[in-house]
Design an enzyme around this catalytic site. Structure first.
Site, PDB file in Angstrom:
ATOM      1  N   LYS A  37       0.856  -1.184   0.000  1.00  0.00           N
ATOM      2  CA  LYS A  37       0.000   0.000   0.000  1.00  0.00           C
ATOM      3  C   LYS A  37       0.893   1.236   0.000  1.00  0.00           C
ATOM      4  O   LYS A  37       1.679   1.441   0.930  1.00  0.00           O
ATOM      5  CB  LYS A  37      -0.909  -0.005   1.232  1.00  0.00           C
ATOM      6  N   LYS A  82      -2.110  -1.548  -3.918  1.00  0.00           N
ATOM      7  CA  LYS A  82      -2.989  -0.389  -3.851  1.00  0.00           C
ATOM      8  C   LYS A  82      -2.180   0.893  -3.924  1.00  0.00           C
ATOM      9  O   LYS A  82      -1.194   0.990  -3.194  1.00  0.00           O
ATOM     10  CB  LYS A  82      -3.749  -0.444  -2.525  1.00  0.00           C
TER      11      LYS A  82
HETATM   12  C1  PBG Z   1      -7.659   3.328   5.421  1.00  0.00           C
HETATM   13  C2  PBG Z   1      -7.890   3.228   3.961  1.00  0.00           C
HETATM   14  C3  PBG Z   1      -7.671   4.179   2.961  1.00  0.00           C
HETATM   15  C4  PBG Z   1      -8.151   3.622   1.780  1.00  0.00           C
HETATM   16  C5  PBG Z   1      -8.586   2.341   2.083  1.00  0.00           C
HETATM   17  N1  PBG Z   1      -8.405   2.110   3.444  1.00  0.00           N
HETATM   18  C6  PBG Z   1      -7.178   5.572   3.034  1.00  0.00           C
HETATM   19  C7  PBG Z   1      -5.801   5.896   3.447  1.00  0.00           C
HETATM   20  O1  PBG Z   1      -4.952   5.029   3.652  1.00  0.00           O
HETATM   21  O2  PBG Z   1      -5.576   7.085   3.623  1.00  0.00           O
HETATM   22  C8  PBG Z   1      -8.196   4.303   0.454  1.00  0.00           C
HETATM   23  C9  PBG Z   1      -9.197   3.797  -0.504  1.00  0.00           C
HETATM   24  C10 PBG Z   1      -9.472   4.671  -1.667  1.00  0.00           C
HETATM   25  O3  PBG Z   1      -8.813   5.711  -1.868  1.00  0.00           O
HETATM   26  O4  PBG Z   1     -10.377   4.327  -2.432  1.00  0.00           O
HETATM   27  N2  PBG Z   1      -6.365   3.429   5.835  1.00  0.00           N
END
Ligand code: PBG
Length: 325
Positions: free
Chosen positions: A194, A247
């Protein structure tokens, strides 16, 4: 011209093209994210993500029926609680928004796969994905909380939990807690690679989860790195991840491919909010063809190696696949 090989022969009509098509999207590949809010009688469009809504629990029935009728088999739940505090205690409240949502969805359709995001940023008043100490987000203390959240979701009936916090060791911790409490069949889809991405902007508006100070760069990955993604994936597999996730998706297709070439676990890719919002904006401006661009984008994610696609376009694509069949 005396050409023996003519690639255009296999593009000559629709039927030939579909005969040799290498990548085909299926509704089976899709996971649809849902945002749950407290209160009653709420179905409110999320301004940063047009076409997506905040739902109160009592408004879920119609949506779940629609999703199921389209053939979508899995949803990913995000909670937007009213109350935030330093330890994000609503996240592991057995009567919290996500826990109530899980029970309600299972009541409406017990077969739909309910996956829950495990993180703290929507629940903490500082908006970070863990517990804060003098230096920043405290990794090892946060693990205790993530374990509690996962257990609470499992008790409410979640089929799968998806830790998105990027703390070290969280998959192992969650597996340990779930197993110790008899939830050996609850699977883990780890947000393994991520990245610290600007593409989460619209989601943070939707989930009210913007960090109140600093950024997430001490826990989410640097977009410049790809070997590091392989290390993260490897660690999560060793710790017990059933599915690994990359992601965002589009700017990281190379990472999806690399993970596909190096590991043999199912791979999920998250087509995130910024990717969605960007495409939606171009569609609304009439700059691109809606159906064509969504098919092209999601196909590229699958072609890169994703087995599973988490996308806000899930309902659109499911509808179109259904119409073509
Ligand atoms: C929580 C989380 C996030 C997303 C999914 N789970 C946001 C972040 O890490 O700031 C993002 C999902 C999206 O942008 O569609 N941590």
């Amino acid at each position: 011209m005396n050409l023996i090989v003519r690639p255009r022969r296999l593009r000559i009509n629709k039927n030939i093209r579909s005969l040799i098509r290498e990548t085909k999207l299926s509704v089976d590949d899709l996971i649809y994210p849902l945002f749950l809010v407290e209160g009653e009688n709420i179905k409110e469009e999320i301004s940063s993500m047009p076409g997506n809504y905040h739902f109160s629990i009592d408004m879920l029935e119609e949506e779940i029926r629609e999703i199921s009728n389209l053939g979508i088999k899995a949803v990913l739940l995000f909670g937007v609680p009213n109350e935030k505090n330093p330890t994000g205690s609503e996240a592991y409240n057995d009567d919290g928004i996500v826990q109530k949502g899980i029970r309600e969805i299972k009541k409406i359709n017990k077969d739909i796969l309910v996956i829950t995001d495990i993180c703290m940023c929507q629940y903490t008043d500082h908006g970070h994905c863990g517990i804060i100490n003098e230096e920043g987000v405290d990794n090892d203390i946060t693990l205790e909380y993530l374990g509690k959240i996962a257990l609470s979701h499992a008790k409410a009936g979640a089929d799968m939990v998806a830790p998105s916090d990027m703390m070290d060791g969280r998959v192992g911790k969650i597996r340990e807690v779930l197993d110790a409490n008899g939830f050996t069949n609850v699977s883990i889809m780890a947000y393994s690679a991520k990245y610290a991405s600007a593409f989460y902007g619209p989601f943070r508006d939707a989930a009210h989860s913007k960090p109140q100070f600093g950024d997430r760069k001490t826990y989410q990955m640097d977009p410049s790195n790809s070997n590091e993604a392989l290390r993260e994936v490897e660690l999560d597999i060793i710790e017990g991840a059933d599915i690994v996730m990359i992601k965002p998706a589009l700017p990281y297709l190379d990472i999806i491919k690399k993970v596909k070439d190096n590991f043999n676990v199912p791979i999920a890719a998250y087509n995130v909010s910024g990717e969605y919002a960007m495409i939606k904006a171009a569609i609304e401006k009439g700059l691109v063809d809606e159906k064509a661009i969504i098919f092209e984008v999601l196909t590229s994610i699958k072609r890169a190696g994703a087995d599973i696609i988490i996308t806000y376009f899930a309902k659109d694509i499911a509808k179109w696949i259904g119409e073509e069949m």
